[in-house]
Design a protein around this motif. Structure first.
Motif, short mmCIF file in Angstrom:
data_model
loop_
_atom_site.label_atom_id
_atom_site.label_comp_id
_atom_site.label_asym_id
_atom_site.label_seq_id
_atom_site.Cartn_x
_atom_site.Cartn_y
_atom_site.Cartn_z
N SER A 160 16.29 1.31 -8.55
CA SER A 160 14.83 1.33 -8.53
C SER A 160 14.30 1.03 -7.12
O SER A 160 13.30 1.60 -6.69
N LEU A 161 15.02 0.17 -6.38
CA LEU A 161 14.58 -0.13 -5.01
C LEU A 161 14.74 1.09 -4.11
O LEU A 161 13.87 1.40 -3.29
N ALA A 177 10.25 6.98 -2.06
CA ALA A 177 8.87 7.37 -2.35
C ALA A 177 7.94 6.92 -1.23
O ALA A 177 7.06 7.66 -0.79
N LYS A 178 8.20 5.74 -0.71
CA LYS A 178 7.38 5.19 0.37
C LYS A 178 7.53 6.04 1.63
O LYS A 178 6.56 6.41 2.28
N PRO A 207 9.51 -6.64 -5.63
CA PRO A 207 10.41 -6.44 -6.78
C PRO A 207 11.39 -7.60 -6.94
O PRO A 207 11.94 -8.09 -5.96
N LYS A 238 12.02 3.50 -4.84
CA LYS A 238 10.75 3.05 -4.24
C LYS A 238 10.74 3.31 -2.74
O LYS A 238 9.75 3.74 -2.17
N LYS A 239 11.87 3.02 -2.10
CA LYS A 239 11.98 3.20 -0.65
C LYS A 239 11.76 4.67 -0.27
O LYS A 239 11.04 4.99 0.66
N ASP A 249 13.77 -5.69 0.75
CA ASP A 249 13.37 -4.66 -0.22
C ASP A 249 13.19 -5.24 -1.61
O ASP A 249 12.62 -4.60 -2.49
#
Ligand code: BJ8
Length: 440
Positions: free
Chosen positions: A426-427, A433-434, A400, A430-431, A370
């Motif tokens: 933040s990771l 959101a994905k 990232p 992002k995860k 990630d």
């Protein structure tokens, strides 16, 4: 506990026993706190916990037993030293202490303050006589990798015999030719220590033993990093195992590591993970983690992340390649294969070093990581400068990355944790959101 039992031996090899005992007690306490407190550790870690308790006890006795039989004991600070040749001679080749802040003030009496902590720590261990490995070594094999190291050898040599292998900084044919000569010199030096010539079979045997060790480490790497849904062992335990690979007897180590990997295989099949589902999976890139430097791993894994690989010399860079013995019928062919293998080490002291960058991107994708942490020891110019090119490639791929530069002191632990925490958040974002986009 080992150190107490081996007090006489330690004293006979020049260890400052009271200081050493104090340091070991602190080291074991810190190990207990950081490692034994982890939940759900594999049973196979029992051996490595035991090894830790005997790290400067029984293992030192074993090395000195070999020396009594006139076998070589060679201390190193770099993965460019071909341990296969020492193992082939029946001796022991090991990494020396260099991961503690406790020896740095002493080192600064002879070395500048603004150089890498690994070098200062190692030098300080010799000045203090608190590393039983350094004290047990017939000689230290240094190398001409970074500027600070190669100049330190001249000073360290005043306190302990140091031999230096000239490692080129480019990989053209003429550089590899010179490198081969250096490896032959190294072999001849080992032969002069044991007062006999090494046979081809002895050297091939050394290669096989070390290949087996590297293969076991490759297996651990696959088991901890290649399964996107299961991480069967913590990054900190895996790092510790890798660190011990530089100290333990290679045959016993390989056997114990393979036993542990059998258990991890079972865990993967049954879906037993030491981390919660969706824990961010991180790769660490950069400079080596000499024990007891566990700072970054502890910070990450107590903040909600998991480390699944170290692209480091105490890590993937060390075990990724074996020596291919296919078709080797004479010594010259063997030396060619040794050079071939060692010249694949992609240390940042080389220019250019693009294979490292391509490899990092490939490793990241294979492990479905990630994010990455680019970790450099303070004042390590080669890795620090190279981070610019690595970051450029990572950005292009949308990977990232968090850059951390640190030394061995505990002063920045809080700051590192805060930065890691923000990165992990933040990771996770992002995860999520994905996944959300995927659902839509
Ligand atoms: S192959 S990384 S072990 S040289 S000592 S370069 S951290 S400033 S250790 Fe190394 Fe061999 Fe390369 Fe690996 Fe930087 Fe410090 Fe130098 Fe270092």
């Amino acid at each position: 506990m080992g150190v107490e039992k081996y007090k006489d031996l330690l004293s006979s090899i020049g260890v400052d026993v009271p200081k050493h005992a104090k340091m070991m007690a602190a080291g074991l306490e810190s190990y207990k706190k950081q490692f034994l407190s982890q939940p759900n550790r594999p049973k196979g870690m029992d051996y490595f916990d035991w090894f830790m308790s005997e790290i400067q006890g029984q293992r030192i006795a074993e090395i000195n037993e070999l020396r009594a039989q006139k076998k070589p004991a060679v201390g190193t600070f770099c993965i460019f030293v071909p341990e296969e040749i020492v193992v082939g001679a029946g001796g022991s080749c090991y990494g020396l202490c260099g991961g503690s802040p406790a020896t740095i003030p002493d080192a600064e009496s002879e070395l500048p303050r603004n150089i890498c902590p690994l070098i200062k720590s190692a030098h300080g261990f010799k000045l203090q006589r608190t590393c039983a490995y350094t004290q047990s070594s017939d000689f230290i094999y240094g190398e001409t990798t970074c500027e600070a190291k190669k100049k330190t050898w001249e000073i360290l040599n005043k306190h302990h015999p140091v031999h230096v292998m000239n490692i080129p900084h480019m990989k053209r044919d003429k550089d590899l030719k010179m490198w081969k000569e250096e490896i032959i010199d190294f072999k001849e030096h080992i032969e002069s220590t044991i007062e006999k010539k090494l046979t081809l079979n002895e050297m091939k045997n050394g290669v096989k033993i070390v290949n087996d060790k590297r293969e076991a480490l490759q297996r651990l790497d696959r088991l901890r990093g290649m399964n996107p849904n299961v991480i069967p062992i913590s990054g900190k335990d895996a790092l510790f195992i890798t660190q011990m690979g530089f100290l333990d007897d290679p045959v016993r180590y390989t056997q114990k590591l393979n036993e542990l990997c059998d258990e991890l295989e079972e865990r993967v099949e049954k879906g037993i993970s030491v981390f919660e589902k969706d824990t961010p999976r991180l790769m660490v890139l950069g400079t080596p983690f000499a024990p007891p430097n566990w700072k970054l791993h502890t910070a990450v894994e107590t903040t909600g992340g998991a480390i699944i690989n170290e692209e480091s010399c105490i890590g993937h860079r060390y075990y990724k390649d074996n020596i291919d013995l296919e078709g080797v019928e004479d010594e010259d062919a063997l030396m060619d294969k040794v050079v071939q293998r060692y010249s694949q080490v992609d240390c940042a002291v080389f220019t250019p070093n693009t294979p490292r960058i391509d490899k990092i991107v490939k490793m990241y994708k294979e492990r479905q990581a990630d994010g990455v942490i680019y970790y450099t020891l303070s004042f390590c110019h080669t890795y620090n400068v190279e981070s610019h090119l690595v970051m450029e490639a990572l950005e292009k791929e949308g990977i990232p990355c968090l850059v951390i530069e640190s030394d061995y002191s505990a002063e920045d632990v809080g700051q590192i944790k805060t930065r890691v925490e923000a990165f992990l958040e933040s990771l996770t974002f992002k995860k999520k959101a994905k996944a959300f986009k995927g659902i839509k």
